[in-house]
Design an enzyme around this catalytic site. Structure first.
Site, PDB file in Angstrom:
ATOM      1  N   GLN A 287       0.883  -1.472   0.131  1.00  0.00           N
ATOM      2  CA  GLN A 287       0.110  -0.085   0.267  1.00  0.00           C
ATOM      3  C   GLN A 287       0.989   1.334   0.013  1.00  0.00           C
ATOM      4  OE1 GLN A 287      -3.086   0.156  -0.262  1.00  0.00           O
ATOM      5  NE2 GLN A 287      -3.833  -1.749   0.152  1.00  0.00           N
TER       6      GLN A 287
ATOM      7  N   SER B 159       3.401  -4.111  -5.410  1.00  0.00           N
ATOM      8  CA  SER B 159       1.924  -5.196  -5.950  1.00  0.00           C
ATOM      9  C   SER B 159       1.656  -3.627  -6.970  1.00  0.00           C
ATOM     10  CB  SER B 159       0.854  -4.954  -5.467  1.00  0.00           C
ATOM     11  OG  SER B 159       0.256  -5.809  -6.539  1.00  0.00           O
TER      12      SER B 159
ATOM     13  N   HIS C 108      -0.472  -3.195  -8.921  1.00  0.00           N
ATOM     14  CA  HIS C 108      -1.670  -2.801  -9.198  1.00  0.00           C
ATOM     15  C   HIS C 108      -2.358  -1.602  -8.368  1.00  0.00           C
ATOM     16  CE1 HIS C 108      -4.603  -4.829  -6.595  1.00  0.00           C
ATOM     17  NE2 HIS C 108      -3.661  -5.679  -6.831  1.00  0.00           N
TER      18      HIS C 108
ATOM     19  N   THR D 227       7.802 -18.626 -17.088  1.00  0.00           N
ATOM     20  CA  THR D 227       8.537 -17.792 -17.876  1.00  0.00           C
ATOM     21  C   THR D 227       7.644 -16.136 -17.784  1.00  0.00           C
ATOM     22  OG1 THR D 227       8.217 -19.041 -19.519  1.00  0.00           O
ATOM     23  CG2 THR D 227       7.541 -17.197 -20.735  1.00  0.00           C
TER      24      THR D 227
ATOM     25  N   CYS E 201     -10.132  -8.283  -0.280  1.00  0.00           N
ATOM     26  CA  CYS E 201     -10.369  -9.347   0.107  1.00  0.00           C
ATOM     27  C   CYS E 201     -11.276 -10.357   1.777  1.00  0.00           C
ATOM     28  CB  CYS E 201      -9.363 -10.269   1.027  1.00  0.00           C
ATOM     29  SG  CYS E 201      -7.734  -8.934  -0.128  1.00  0.00           S
TER      30      CYS E 201
HETATM   31  N1  PLP Z   1      -0.009  -6.989   1.043  1.00  0.00           N
HETATM   32  C1  PLP Z   1      -1.298  -5.659   1.295  1.00  0.00           C
HETATM   33  C2  PLP Z   1      -1.100  -4.371   2.931  1.00  0.00           C
HETATM   34  C3  PLP Z   1      -1.693  -5.278   0.559  1.00  0.00           C
HETATM   35  O1  PLP Z   1      -3.141  -4.252   0.507  1.00  0.00           O
HETATM   36  C4  PLP Z   1      -2.668  -6.134  -0.586  1.00  0.00           C
HETATM   37  C5  PLP Z   1      -3.569  -5.797  -1.713  1.00  0.00           C
HETATM   38  O2  PLP Z   1      -4.934  -5.772  -0.855  1.00  0.00           O
HETATM   39  C6  PLP Z   1      -1.650  -7.123  -0.280  1.00  0.00           C
HETATM   40  C7  PLP Z   1      -0.655  -7.632  -0.119  1.00  0.00           C
HETATM   41  C8  PLP Z   1      -2.168  -8.240  -2.142  1.00  0.00           C
HETATM   42  O3  PLP Z   1      -1.865  -7.608  -3.230  1.00  0.00           O
HETATM   43  P1  PLP Z   1      -2.101  -7.795  -4.662  1.00  0.00           P
HETATM   44  O4  PLP Z   1      -4.090  -8.112  -4.422  1.00  0.00           O
HETATM   45  O5  PLP Z   1      -1.282  -7.950  -5.907  1.00  0.00           O
HETATM   46  O6  PLP Z   1      -2.050  -9.467  -4.021  1.00  0.00           O
END
Ligand code: PLP
Length: 371
Positions: free
Chosen positions: A176, A196, A198, A234, A321
């Site tokens: 984040q 990450s 996205h 890959t 999630c």
């Molecule tokens: N860690 C944190 C603090 C996140 O907010 C998220 C995604 O919401 C993740 C890990 C997981 O990332 P990804 O969606 O790329 O698996």
């Protein structure tokens, strides 16, 4: 749509899409191929690695691409545990993302001991409690840089110093934080750091793990020799190129973007605080610039989110999630917050949001709450 859920995911930046486009079609070669097209693909991955390393204060040799932030988290913990089997205790917090918490639980099933640290009412980890929880057999600590639900920023640099003084490695989940606040892996002093794409305008399905040179880590994914033999598969070249493009932009524009989203966030917070029964969660003095998490007394989370959705406003209860599930947030529970008679709402703002959208959101929320 008024999109106020940037902590869940962000729109792909058009510049990143343009950078990715050739690698979906003409420049499709496998980066492991020896012919020219393959060498070109390899160069694209190398350039992207250099850009990501530059953005987070790392060396190129310290950046490994993964399929997402969850893989980076899981790999950091599993990989370090397997490569260093003599110490079998891990230290983490109760407010980590499930990618860390569920990996810790998996390690517990393999016989590891894990301590889950409490946080205070603002979601902060105490460096003293962290130091006290370290044991002679502690191998690794994992503490997030910024919490995805309430936005609280953790004192990771201090924790890294404490960890190292006791011979303990430190991983931080910076998913984040990267692209939103300055993140310098070297200055933070961490051994491993997850990110990450996205979350900062890059594509979904690509992330990276920073592994400080010299840290011993085993594979999570075995197979080919990609990522210097440590992460087979890959390479997702369009994704990797898009991640580097988006991160470079996010870092270049960070000062401007964070001032913009913080001013919108403060306006939204100020307006919501005037409504009856609204309380802000998280550390207001030290949180992500676009994050606002509130609890609203006497309201229902699912009802509020549904009514916002009917007005075409996208917000969430907390982590992506758990939205849709009715269980209470583990983060709010650890903070001693989020009673049964309260609704929890997370607004996470992005660069494309406007003051006009904030005013519309406040008007809609006022109407919903009046009803
Ligand atoms: N860690 C944190 C603090 C996140 O907010 C998220 C995604 O919401 C993740 C890990 C997981 O990332 P990804 O969606 O790329 O698996």
């Amino acid at each position: 749509m008024i999109y106020l859920d940037h902590a869940a995911t962000t729109a792909l930046r058009s510049e990143a899409l343009e950078a990715m486009r050739p690698y979906f079609s003409a420049a499709f070669a496998n980066a492991s191929a020896a012919y020219r097209a393959g060498r070109d693909a390899r160069r694209a991955v190398d350039d992207a690695r250099a850009a990501v390393a530059r953005a987070i204060g790392a060396q190129r040799s310290e950046v490994y691409f993964t399929s997402c932030g969850s893989e980076a988290d899981c790999w950091a913990l599993m990989g370090v545990a397997r490569a260093n089997p003599r110490k079998r205790h891990l230290l983490t917090t109760k407010i980590e993302h499930h990618a860390v918490l569920h990996t810790c639980q998996a390690l517990e099933r393999e016989g590891y001991a894990v301590t889950y640290l409490d946080v205070d009412g603002l979601g902060r980890v105490s460096p003293d409690a962290f130091a006290r929880a370290i044991r002679p057999d502690t191998l690794l600590a994992s503490v997030m840089l910024a919490n995805n639900e309430v936005g609280t920023i953790e004192p990771v640099a201090s924790l890294a110093q404490i960890a190292h003084a006791h011979g303990v490695l430190l991983h931080t989940d910076a998913v984040q934080a990267v692209g939103h606040i300055p993140v310098d892996a070297g200055a933070l002093g961490v051994d491993l750091l997850s990110m990450s794409a996205h979350k900062f305008g890059g594509p979904k399905g690509v992330g990276a793990l920073y592994v400080r040179d010299g840290v011993r880590i085993d594979n999570l994914i075995y197979g080919g020799a990609q990522e210097r033999g440590l992460r087979a598969g890959t390479e997702n070249i369009p994704g990797i190129v898009g991640m580097a493009a988006a991160l470079t932009l996010a870092v270049d524009e960070m000062r401007e973007t964070s001032a913009h989203v913080a001013s919108l966030r403060d306006a939204l917070e100020g307006a919501l605080m005037q409504l009856c029964g609204v309380r802000v969660n998280g550390d207001r003095d030290n949180r992500l610039p676009g994050h606002l998490h509130v609890s609203i007394a006497g309201a229902d989370t699912a009802m509020l989110l549904m009514r916002l959705d009917m007005a075409d406003i996208a917000a969430s209860a907390g982590s992506a999630c758990t939205s849709g599930a009715t269980e209470r947030s583990h983060v709010l529970a650890a903070m001693g917050r989020g009673g049964a008679q309260e609704a929890d709402l997370r607004f996470s703002l992005g660069r494309e949001n406007t003051m006009h959208q904030i005013a519309d959101t406040v008007t809609v929320l006022r109407q919903i709450l009046k009803r």
